[in-house]
Write a protein that holds these residues in place. Structure first.
Motif, short mmCIF file in Angstrom:
data_model
loop_
_atom_site.label_atom_id
_atom_site.label_comp_id
_atom_site.label_asym_id
_atom_site.label_seq_id
_atom_site.Cartn_x
_atom_site.Cartn_y
_atom_site.Cartn_z
N LEU A 144 0.83 -1.21 0.00
CA LEU A 144 0.00 0.00 0.00
C LEU A 144 0.87 1.26 0.00
O LEU A 144 0.57 2.23 -0.72
CB LEU A 144 -0.93 0.00 1.21
CG LEU A 144 -1.89 -1.19 1.32
CD1 LEU A 144 -2.74 -1.08 2.58
CD2 LEU A 144 -2.79 -1.28 0.08
N ASP A 145 1.94 1.26 0.78
CA ASP A 145 2.81 2.45 0.81
C ASP A 145 3.47 2.68 -0.55
O ASP A 145 3.63 3.82 -1.00
CB ASP A 145 3.90 2.30 1.88
CG ASP A 145 3.31 2.42 3.27
OD1 ASP A 145 2.28 3.12 3.41
OD2 ASP A 145 3.85 1.81 4.21
N LEU A 148 1.04 4.36 -2.76
CA LEU A 148 0.86 5.78 -2.42
C LEU A 148 2.08 6.61 -2.84
O LEU A 148 1.95 7.80 -3.14
CB LEU A 148 0.62 5.93 -0.91
CG LEU A 148 -0.71 5.33 -0.42
CD1 LEU A 148 -0.79 5.34 1.10
CD2 LEU A 148 -1.90 6.08 -1.03
N GLU A 149 3.25 5.97 -2.89
CA GLU A 149 4.46 6.69 -3.34
C GLU A 149 4.54 6.78 -4.87
O GLU A 149 4.82 7.83 -5.44
CB GLU A 149 5.71 5.97 -2.85
CG GLU A 149 6.15 6.38 -1.48
CD GLU A 149 7.12 5.36 -0.90
OE1 GLU A 149 7.93 4.80 -1.67
OE2 GLU A 149 7.05 5.12 0.32
N ARG A 167 -6.56 9.11 -9.08
CA ARG A 167 -6.63 9.93 -7.86
C ARG A 167 -7.62 9.33 -6.86
O ARG A 167 -7.32 9.19 -5.68
CB ARG A 167 -7.06 11.35 -8.26
CG ARG A 167 -6.80 12.39 -7.20
CD ARG A 167 -7.35 13.74 -7.62
NE ARG A 167 -8.70 13.64 -8.17
CZ ARG A 167 -9.09 14.18 -9.34
NH1 ARG A 167 -8.27 14.89 -10.06
NH2 ARG A 167 -10.33 14.02 -9.76
N LEU A 170 -6.15 6.14 -5.30
CA LEU A 170 -5.10 6.41 -4.30
C LEU A 170 -5.73 6.95 -3.01
O LEU A 170 -5.30 6.61 -1.90
CB LEU A 170 -4.08 7.40 -4.85
CG LEU A 170 -3.18 6.86 -5.96
CD1 LEU A 170 -2.37 7.99 -6.60
CD2 LEU A 170 -2.25 5.77 -5.42
N HIS A 171 -6.77 7.74 -3.17
CA HIS A 171 -7.48 8.28 -2.02
C HIS A 171 -8.09 7.13 -1.20
O HIS A 171 -8.02 7.11 0.03
CB HIS A 171 -8.57 9.23 -2.52
CG HIS A 171 -9.32 9.90 -1.41
ND1 HIS A 171 -8.76 10.87 -0.62
CD2 HIS A 171 -10.56 9.69 -0.92
CE1 HIS A 171 -9.63 11.25 0.28
NE2 HIS A 171 -10.74 10.54 0.13
N VAL A 173 -7.04 4.04 -1.06
CA VAL A 173 -5.96 3.32 -0.38
C VAL A 173 -5.60 4.04 0.92
O VAL A 173 -5.51 3.43 1.99
CB VAL A 173 -4.70 3.19 -1.27
CG1 VAL A 173 -3.53 2.60 -0.49
CG2 VAL A 173 -4.98 2.35 -2.51
N ALA A 174 -5.40 5.35 0.81
CA ALA A 174 -4.99 6.13 2.00
C ALA A 174 -6.06 6.05 3.08
O ALA A 174 -5.75 5.89 4.28
CB ALA A 174 -4.72 7.57 1.59
N LYS A 177 -6.26 2.29 4.54
CA LYS A 177 -5.01 1.58 4.86
C LYS A 177 -5.03 0.92 6.25
O LYS A 177 -4.74 -0.28 6.37
CB LYS A 177 -3.84 2.57 4.74
CG LYS A 177 -2.50 1.93 4.89
CD LYS A 177 -1.41 2.98 4.70
CE LYS A 177 -0.24 2.59 5.56
NZ LYS A 177 0.81 3.57 5.60
#
Ligand SMILES: Nc1ncnc2c1ncn2[C@@H]1O[C@H](COP(=O)(O)OP(=O)(O)OP(=O)(O)O)[C@@H](O)[C@H]1O
Ligand SMILES: N[C@@H](CCO)C(=O)O
Length: 316
Positions: A144-145, A148-149, A167, A170-171, A173-174, A177
């Motif tokens: 997951l990190d 996000l990177e 977008r 990714l949102h 995932v954040a 998480k």
């Protein structure tokens, strides 16, 4: 073809000598893979596959070898590292980590039916059950990190119309998480695509390519697997195949309520992972004679999975 490190016969003969498996009869580079260099090796003492590991830290090799040995001991059909006569399983060739494994019988299935999917569901549950009480820890290098990177950097290379999907994903995932990381864990294969399973008719003969294996939430492994085995030509999920895979899995390991809640999001996150990794591979190998899988396939699947019609069965 995807042999990144070509080998000469004489260096191979010198490498194979300590196994005591007889004379080298024949060898051939395997074109199918995308990450490592693989060779079919025919020795007087049997048929083998030699893998030179091209990606990932060398320090992880004992993890892969230990996991495969444990699964082999648990009776799962997997390749495992054959030791030399002096007991060395992990070796080096052309400055790459190298392991020799028995060649498994069977063929890849490109158009699986519900029976194939049920076999895969059972195998995945057996992997998780064999490891969840004593997990061999390894953090995924595509976790997951990492998403996000890498996601925001890869966005710079995408067309404007692709950006909202990336977008939003990714949102998600954040946002999820912490809940995802709290789900029940085990060792994961993390790349159980059709080209990593070998079938003898309807019977699963073996699962290969553990170089993405890691520790993590079992549901993530299931989402990665289902996205490949149960997608139709239009990238939507095929319900009979999906139900067969999930049903066979749940018969061995029932799902929890939390897993059922996160299931639709997990399917999307598993799409994002391969969209991003294929974008990276496409950039890295552009113009080279290397098999690169289409990143857009996972962009389309991610778009399709915004509405998921397949609930997890038997949620407690
Ligand atoms: N133990 C084995 N027995 C039989 N065939 C094997 C074995 N290991 C590898 N192969 C063959 O080699 C091919 C490539 O292997 P593998 O999938 O491990 O490569 P890879 O580069 O890691 O591929 P990818 O990551 O794209 O799935 C497989 O599709 C399979 O046909
Ligand atoms: N199975 C991966 C390639 C190897 O990790 C893909 O289809 O993108």
């Amino acid at each position: 073809m995807s042999v990144f490190t070509p080998l000469e016969r004489h260096e191979l003969e010198a490498f194979l000598q300590p196994y005591g498996l007889g004379r080298l009869k024949d060898f051939q580079g395997i074109s199918a893979g995308t990450e490592n260099s693989n060779f079919f090796i025919s020795l007087e003492g049997g048929e083998f596959v030699l893998t030179l590991v091209e990606r990932g830290p060398r320090a992880d090799m004992p993890f892969f070898i230990g996991l495969l040995e444990r699964l082999h001991q648990a009776g799962l059909p997997v390749p495992y590292a054959v030791p030399t006569q002096s007991g060395e399983a992990l070796r080096e060739l052309a400055e790459k980590p190298a392991i020799l494994q028995p060649r498994l019988a069977g063929k890849h299935v490109s158009q699986p039916n519900a029976h194939h999917c049920a076999e895969i569901g059972s195998w995945l549950a057996r992997l998780h059950l064999a490891t969840r009480d004593d997990i061999l820890e390894r953090r995924s290098d595509r976790g997951l990190d990492w998403m996000l990177e890498e996601g925001p950097m890869l966005a710079l290379e995408l067309h404007d119309e692709q950006l909202p999907l990336l977008r939003d994903s990714l949102h998600e995932v954040a946002e999820l998480k912490a809940r995802i990381l709290a789900l029940p864990r085990a060792n994961l294969h993390a790349d159980l695509f059709r080209d990593n399973a070998l079938f003898d008719g309807n019977q699963l003969a073996g699962v290969i390519d553990f170089y993405n294996a890691c520790s993590g939430p079992m549901l993530y492994d299931l989402a990665i697997t289902l996205n490949d085995w149960c997608s139709q030509a239009d990238d939507s999920l095929d319900l009979p195949r999906a139900r067969a895979l999930l049903g066979a899995y749940a018969a061995l390991r029932p799902f929890t309520t939390r897993e059922a809640e996160l299931w639709p999001a997990m399917l999307r996150i598993a799409c994002l992972r391969f969209w991003l990794s294929r974008l990276i591979a496409a950039r890295r190998f552009q113009g080279r004679d290397v098999l690169v899988k289409d990143p857009n396939e996972f962009q389309r699947r991610l778009a399709q999975r915004q509405h998921v019609a397949v609930a997890l069965p038997f949620a407690l």
